[in-house]
Design a protein around this motif. Structure first.
Motif, PDB file in Angstrom:
ATOM      1  N   CYS A   1     -11.700 -14.841 -10.007  1.00  0.00           N
ATOM      2  CA  CYS A   1     -10.529 -14.620 -10.862  1.00  0.00           C
ATOM      3  C   CYS A   1      -9.244 -14.778 -10.073  1.00  0.00           C
ATOM      4  N   GLN A   2      -9.237 -14.288  -8.841  1.00  0.00           N
ATOM      5  CA  GLN A   2      -8.060 -14.412  -7.996  1.00  0.00           C
ATOM      6  C   GLN A   2      -7.728 -15.870  -7.722  1.00  0.00           C
TER       7      GLN A   2
ATOM      8  N   SER B   1       1.094 -25.811 -16.310  1.00  0.00           N
ATOM      9  CA  SER B   1       0.349 -25.330 -17.464  1.00  0.00           C
ATOM     10  C   SER B   1      -0.521 -26.407 -18.089  1.00  0.00           C
TER      11      SER B   1
ATOM     12  N   HIS C   1      -4.074 -15.506  -0.518  1.00  0.00           N
ATOM     13  CA  HIS C   1      -5.374 -15.767  -1.124  1.00  0.00           C
ATOM     14  C   HIS C   1      -6.386 -16.203  -0.068  1.00  0.00           C
TER      15      HIS C   1
ATOM     16  N   ALA D   1     -14.756 -22.749 -12.657  1.00  0.00           N
ATOM     17  CA  ALA D   1     -14.757 -21.337 -12.263  1.00  0.00           C
ATOM     18  C   ALA D   1     -16.145 -20.733 -12.401  1.00  0.00           C
TER      19      ALA D   1
ATOM     20  N   CYS E   1     -18.348 -19.291  -9.353  1.00  0.00           N
ATOM     21  CA  CYS E   1     -18.720 -17.879  -9.384  1.00  0.00           C
ATOM     22  C   CYS E   1     -20.221 -17.707  -9.150  1.00  0.00           C
TER      23      CYS E   1
ATOM     24  N   PHE F   1      -8.580 -18.575  -9.490  1.00  0.00           N
ATOM     25  CA  PHE F   1      -8.195 -19.343 -10.674  1.00  0.00           C
ATOM     26  C   PHE F   1      -6.981 -18.759 -11.391  1.00  0.00           C
ATOM     27  N   CYS F   2      -6.374 -17.736 -10.792  1.00  0.00           N
ATOM     28  CA  CYS F   2      -5.062 -17.295 -11.247  1.00  0.00           C
ATOM     29  C   CYS F   2      -3.942 -18.060 -10.539  1.00  0.00           C
ATOM     30  N   LEU F   3      -4.312 -18.872  -9.560  1.00  0.00           N
ATOM     31  CA  LEU F   3      -3.331 -19.707  -8.877  1.00  0.00           C
ATOM     32  C   LEU F   3      -2.796 -20.773  -9.823  1.00  0.00           C
ATOM     33  N   HIS F   4      -1.614 -21.289  -9.487  1.00  0.00           N
ATOM     34  CA  HIS F   4      -1.053 -22.410 -10.233  1.00  0.00           C
ATOM     35  C   HIS F   4      -1.498 -23.708  -9.577  1.00  0.00           C
TER      36      HIS F   4
ATOM     37  N   THR G   1      -0.345 -20.031  -0.505  1.00  0.00           N
ATOM     38  CA  THR G   1      -1.695 -19.513  -0.781  1.00  0.00           C
ATOM     39  C   THR G   1      -2.255 -18.724   0.403  1.00  0.00           C
TER      40      THR G   1
END
Length: 297
Positions: free
Chosen positions: A167-168, A13, A201, A104, A108, A170-173, A198
């Motif tokens: 989005c997919q 986090s 992904h 991101a 994008c 940058f939803c990774l940890h 991963t």
């Protein structure tokens, strides 16, 4: 949940930014690279702005081919705005960090513009196909309304998919190393610094990349197959030369673009090196500037 897992989640986090290493392994060349990139940026911007102005003001250039060329030049200006300014700022300031949001956003736009580039090349090939293979129907088929629809589809067609893909990713940890050995945010390198499995992904990325690489390539290939077949059937050498001259520049563009893409994407992974990857990536994504000048000529 044990203490180690809690610490792991805290580490994940706490990741708020990446570090783009770029050309940090060439400290003695920072001034030279700054000058080179500045010149490239100025040439690309001025060259493509000039193309847009000429195609807008010169009545002799109010044709579909030059309308698409103006779109291609606009694309190049956007491409430059996404990558080169940030490269220059990092070289000048030596600040290599980039927030997750900025990374991101950059990725994008880069993905969307990449899709637009492929479809614009396919549309321009279709324009040449109609002009050479069905010249009598050209004013009817490639009319202003259809030109606008084709250009808009090229610009907008990939947006939902690429936003979803971004989005997919940058939803990774993210944990451990957050250093990216590149000068801009690219999907494979972002996935590389992610934690955990991963593979799902990566499969999704390859599926979307294949869709937006293969479809425009097949459309372009189909157009040029018909064009070449038609040119070879022309009865006179003069007619063949004249017909080929109307599409030779764009054909060279397509060969350069997909040729450099193949070298970048299909070479054996065992032969990869970070420096070579950065160089090939830069050349691949800047080939299109040379292409826009070639099309104009």
């Amino acid at each position: 949940m044990n203490h180690e897992e809690i610490r792991g989640e805290d580490n994940i986090s706490s990741v708020k930014q990446f570090v783009l290493l770029g050309f940090s392994d060439l400290p003695n060349l920072q001034g030279f690279l700054s000058g080179v990139f500045s010149i490239i940026c100025i040439i690309i911007l001025l060259g493509n702005i000039l193309i847009i102005i000429l195609t807008s003001l010169d009545l002799a250039l109010q044709k579909p081919m030059y309308f698409f060329l103006a779109n291609f030049s606009s694309l190049e200006i956007c491409y430059v705005s996404v990558t080169l300014p940030r490269i220059l700022v990092r070289i000048w300031t030596q600040k290599r960090s980039i927030s997750l949001l900025n990374c991101a956003t950059q990725m994008c736009f880069f993905l969307i513009l990449g899709v637009t580039e492929r479809f614009l090349l396919a549309v321009m090939a279709y324009d040449r196909y109609v002009a050479i293979c069905n010249p009598l129907h050209y004013p009817l088929v490639v009319n202003p309304k259809n030109c606008i629809h084709l250009a808009a589809s090229s610009w907008l067609g990939g947006i939902p998919f690429q936003i979803g893909q971004m989005c997919q990713i940058f939803c990774l940890h993210f944990c451990n190393s957050i250093q990216i050995d590149h000068f801009f945010c690219d999907i494979p390198l972002i996935i590389k610094v992610a934690c955990g499995d991963t593979s799902g992904h990566e499969l999704s990325v390859y599926a979307v990349a294949t869709l937006f690489a293969v479809v425009p390539f097949m459309l372009t290939l189909g157009s040029y197959s018909k064009i070449i077949s038609t040119i070879l059937r022309l009865p006179t050498a003069t007619g063949r030369d004249k017909a080929f001259s109307t599409c030779s520049s764009h054909f060279l563009v397509v060969v350069l673009f997909y040729g450099s893409a193949s070298i970048t994407d299909l070479r054996p992974k065992s032969n990869h090196s970070a420096g070579t990857d950065r160089l090939l990536s830069f050349l691949y994504h800047r080939d299109s500037h040379v292409q826009s000048n070639d099309i104009q000529s």
